[in-house]
Scaffold this motif. Structure first.
Motif, PDB file in Angstrom:
ATOM      1  N   LEU A  29       0.856  -1.179   0.000  1.00 36.54           N
ATOM      2  CA  LEU A  29       0.000   0.000   0.000  1.00 36.54           C
ATOM      3  C   LEU A  29       0.896   1.234   0.000  1.00 36.54           C
ATOM      4  O   LEU A  29       1.750   1.406   0.869  1.00 36.54           O
ATOM      5  N   THR A  30       0.726   2.082  -1.009  1.00 35.56           N
ATOM      6  CA  THR A  30       1.533   3.299  -1.105  1.00 35.56           C
ATOM      7  C   THR A  30       0.640   4.503  -0.909  1.00 35.56           C
ATOM      8  O   THR A  30      -0.535   4.499  -1.289  1.00 35.56           O
ATOM      9  N   ALA A  31       1.193   5.544  -0.315  1.00 33.84           N
ATOM     10  CA  ALA A  31       0.419   6.758  -0.027  1.00 33.84           C
ATOM     11  C   ALA A  31       1.045   7.936  -0.754  1.00 33.84           C
ATOM     12  O   ALA A  31       2.264   8.089  -0.794  1.00 33.84           O
ATOM     13  N   TYR A  32       0.184   8.762  -1.340  1.00 34.13           N
ATOM     14  CA  TYR A  32       0.587   9.975  -2.035  1.00 34.13           C
ATOM     15  C   TYR A  32      -0.127  11.152  -1.379  1.00 34.13           C
ATOM     16  O   TYR A  32      -1.296  11.050  -1.029  1.00 34.13           O
ATOM     17  N   VAL A  33       0.604  12.259  -1.237  1.00 36.61           N
ATOM     18  CA  VAL A  33       0.025  13.464  -0.644  1.00 36.61           C
ATOM     19  C   VAL A  33       0.298  14.636  -1.585  1.00 36.61           C
ATOM     20  O   VAL A  33       1.427  14.853  -2.014  1.00 36.61           O
ATOM     21  N   CYS A  34      -0.766  15.390  -1.901  1.00 38.42           N
ATOM     22  CA  CYS A  34      -0.622  16.533  -2.803  1.00 38.42           C
ATOM     23  C   CYS A  34      -0.413  17.813  -1.987  1.00 38.42           C
ATOM     24  O   CYS A  34      -0.596  17.802  -0.762  1.00 38.42           O
ATOM     25  N   SER A  52       6.945   7.995  -8.542  1.00 37.24           N
ATOM     26  CA  SER A  52       7.218   8.939  -7.458  1.00 37.24           C
ATOM     27  C   SER A  52       6.147  10.016  -7.354  1.00 37.24           C
ATOM     28  O   SER A  52       6.031  10.669  -6.323  1.00 37.24           O
ATOM     29  N   THR A  53       5.357  10.216  -8.424  1.00 38.12           N
ATOM     30  CA  THR A  53       4.245  11.167  -8.374  1.00 38.12           C
ATOM     31  C   THR A  53       2.989  10.498  -8.905  1.00 38.12           C
ATOM     32  O   THR A  53       3.051   9.545  -9.688  1.00 38.12           O
ATOM     33  N   TRP A  54       1.842  11.013  -8.477  1.00 41.57           N
ATOM     34  CA  TRP A  54       0.544  10.512  -8.914  1.00 41.57           C
ATOM     35  C   TRP A  54      -0.393  11.702  -9.034  1.00 41.57           C
ATOM     36  O   TRP A  54      -0.364  12.595  -8.184  1.00 41.57           O
ATOM     37  N   GLU A  55      -1.204  11.726 -10.065  1.00 41.00           N
ATOM     38  CA  GLU A  55      -2.123  12.852 -10.230  1.00 41.00           C
ATOM     39  C   GLU A  55      -3.253  12.740  -9.206  1.00 41.00           C
ATOM     40  O   GLU A  55      -3.964  11.741  -9.148  1.00 41.00           O
ATOM     41  N   CYS A  56      -3.405  13.777  -8.414  1.00 37.83           N
ATOM     42  CA  CYS A  56      -4.420  13.818  -7.359  1.00 37.83           C
ATOM     43  C   CYS A  56      -5.791  14.102  -7.971  1.00 37.83           C
ATOM     44  O   CYS A  56      -5.906  14.561  -9.102  1.00 37.83           O
ATOM     45  N   GLY A  59      -6.210  17.506  -9.373  1.00 38.06           N
ATOM     46  CA  GLY A  59      -5.482  17.850 -10.587  1.00 38.06           C
ATOM     47  C   GLY A  59      -4.006  18.158 -10.365  1.00 38.06           C
ATOM     48  O   GLY A  59      -3.245  18.245 -11.320  1.00 38.06           O
ATOM     49  N   LEU A  60      -3.586  18.321  -9.112  1.00 34.48           N
ATOM     50  CA  LEU A  60      -2.179  18.594  -8.816  1.00 34.48           C
ATOM     51  C   LEU A  60      -1.403  17.283  -8.737  1.00 34.48           C
ATOM     52  O   LEU A  60      -1.986  16.207  -8.615  1.00 34.48           O
ATOM     53  N   ASP A  61      -0.092  17.374  -8.788  1.00 31.55           N
ATOM     54  CA  ASP A  61       0.744  16.185  -8.658  1.00 31.55           C
ATOM     55  C   ASP A  61       0.996  15.895  -7.184  1.00 31.55           C
ATOM     56  O   ASP A  61       1.502  16.743  -6.447  1.00 31.55           O
ATOM     57  N   ALA A  62       0.645  14.680  -6.779  1.00 28.92           N
ATOM     58  CA  ALA A  62       0.878  14.247  -5.401  1.00 28.92           C
ATOM     59  C   ALA A  62       2.205  13.504  -5.358  1.00 28.92           C
ATOM     60  O   ALA A  62       2.542  12.761  -6.275  1.00 28.92           O
ATOM     61  N   LYS A  63       2.973  13.714  -4.292  1.00 32.23           N
ATOM     62  CA  LYS A  63       4.275  13.061  -4.140  1.00 32.23           C
ATOM     63  C   LYS A  63       4.136  11.836  -3.252  1.00 32.23           C
ATOM     64  O   LYS A  63       3.313  11.800  -2.342  1.00 32.23           O
ATOM     65  N   GLU A  70      12.930  11.009  -4.947  1.00 31.10           N
ATOM     66  CA  GLU A  70      12.477  12.360  -5.327  1.00 31.10           C
ATOM     67  C   GLU A  70      12.173  12.362  -6.826  1.00 31.10           C
ATOM     68  O   GLU A  70      12.929  11.791  -7.607  1.00 31.10           O
ATOM     69  N   PRO A  71      11.061  12.961  -7.236  1.00 33.80           N
ATOM     70  CA  PRO A  71      10.735  12.958  -8.668  1.00 33.80           C
ATOM     71  C   PRO A  71      11.798  13.689  -9.482  1.00 33.80           C
ATOM     72  O   PRO A  71      12.339  14.700  -9.050  1.00 33.80           O
ATOM     73  N   GLU A  72      12.078  13.144 -10.666  1.00 33.39           N
ATOM     74  CA  GLU A  72      13.077  13.755 -11.533  1.00 33.39           C
ATOM     75  C   GLU A  72      12.526  15.035 -12.127  1.00 33.39           C
ATOM     76  O   GLU A  72      11.394  15.062 -12.605  1.00 33.39           O
ATOM     77  N   ALA A  73      13.322  16.077 -12.076  1.00 32.01           N
ATOM     78  CA  ALA A  73      12.901  17.351 -12.664  1.00 32.01           C
ATOM     79  C   ALA A  73      13.103  17.272 -14.172  1.00 32.01           C
ATOM     80  O   ALA A  73      14.207  17.014 -14.643  1.00 32.01           O
ATOM     81  N   LYS A  74      12.019  17.477 -14.908  1.00 30.47           N
ATOM     82  CA  LYS A  74      12.109  17.431 -16.363  1.00 30.47           C
ATOM     83  C   LYS A  74      12.661  18.758 -16.856  1.00 30.47           C
ATOM     84  O   LYS A  74      12.281  19.813 -16.353  1.00 30.47           O
ATOM     85  N   PRO A  75      13.555  18.708 -17.828  1.00 30.01           N
ATOM     86  CA  PRO A  75      14.104  19.970 -18.343  1.00 30.01           C
ATOM     87  C   PRO A  75      13.000  20.787 -19.014  1.00 30.01           C
ATOM     88  O   PRO A  75      12.221  20.262 -19.801  1.00 30.01           O
ATOM     89  N   VAL A  76      12.948  22.062 -18.654  1.00 30.74           N
ATOM     90  CA  VAL A  76      11.935  22.942 -19.217  1.00 30.74           C
ATOM     91  C   VAL A  76      12.476  23.532 -20.507  1.00 30.74           C
ATOM     92  O   VAL A  76      13.547  24.128 -20.531  1.00 30.74           O
ATOM     93  N   LYS A  77      11.734  23.326 -21.571  1.00 29.05           N
ATOM     94  CA  LYS A  77      12.156  23.811 -22.872  1.00 29.05           C
ATOM     95  C   LYS A  77      11.686  25.247 -23.033  1.00 29.05           C
ATOM     96  O   LYS A  77      10.534  25.568 -22.759  1.00 29.05           O
ATOM     97  N   HIS A  78      12.622  26.107 -23.472  1.00 27.63           N
ATOM     98  CA  HIS A  78      12.282  27.506 -23.681  1.00 27.63           C
ATOM     99  C   HIS A  78      11.289  27.614 -24.820  1.00 27.63           C
ATOM    100  O   HIS A  78      11.506  27.078 -25.905  1.00 27.63           O
ATOM    101  N   GLN A  79      10.176  28.295 -24.583  1.00 34.43           N
ATOM    102  CA  GLN A  79       9.169  28.457 -25.611  1.00 34.43           C
ATOM    103  C   GLN A  79       9.512  29.663 -26.471  1.00 34.43           C
ATOM    104  O   GLN A  79       9.701  30.766 -25.969  1.00 34.43           O
TER     105      GLN A  79
END
Length: 120
Positions: A29-34, A52-56, A59-63, A70-79
């Motif tokens: 049993l795993t627990a996620y908290v947003c 490591s994350t689950w959509e609550c 609508g927010l990401d629960a850890k 720790e969730p991996e930080a995705k590189p943010v692409k410059h728009q």
């Protein structure tokens, strides 16, 4: 007559397999908290890679709570903006020259006198 034999039998709607001799895998049993404080508990197989994350439900990401990675930080692409794409095609002096031409045409269409060009 053979096609009538299958009528009403729910063929494909029910599995012909039985649950006999089927052993479900062990669960954890795993627990996620947003960030809003919502807690979600989900069962995962012990053999499964737990995300490591689950959509609550909000609508927010629960850890993952506890010792989870720790969730991996995705590189943010410059728009790229319209201005960025414009600067890829033209230089600033070219843009200033085009602006001056368009302003001259606009002033002539309004019947205004042409202005003198500024010299540096």
């Amino acid at each position: 007559m053979a096609d009538r034999a299958l009528r009403g039998s729910n063929l494909g709607a029910r599995s012909m397999e039985s649950d006999e001799n089927v052993v479900p895998s062990e669960r954890q049993l795993t627990a996620y908290v947003c960030p809003e404080g919502h807690r979600t508990e989900l069962p995962f197989s012990i053999e499964a890679d737990v995300p490591s994350t689950w959509e609550c439900r909000c609508g927010l990401d629960a850890k993952l709570q506890g010792d989870g990675p720790e969730p991996e930080a995705k590189p943010v692409k410059h728009q790229r903006t319209h201005w960025d794409m414009l600067l890829e095609r033209r230089s600033i002096p070219e843009l200033e020259e085009l602006l001056e031409e368009r302003l001259t045409l606009l002033r002539e269409s309004r019947g205004e006198k042409p202005r003198r060009k500024k010299t540096a």
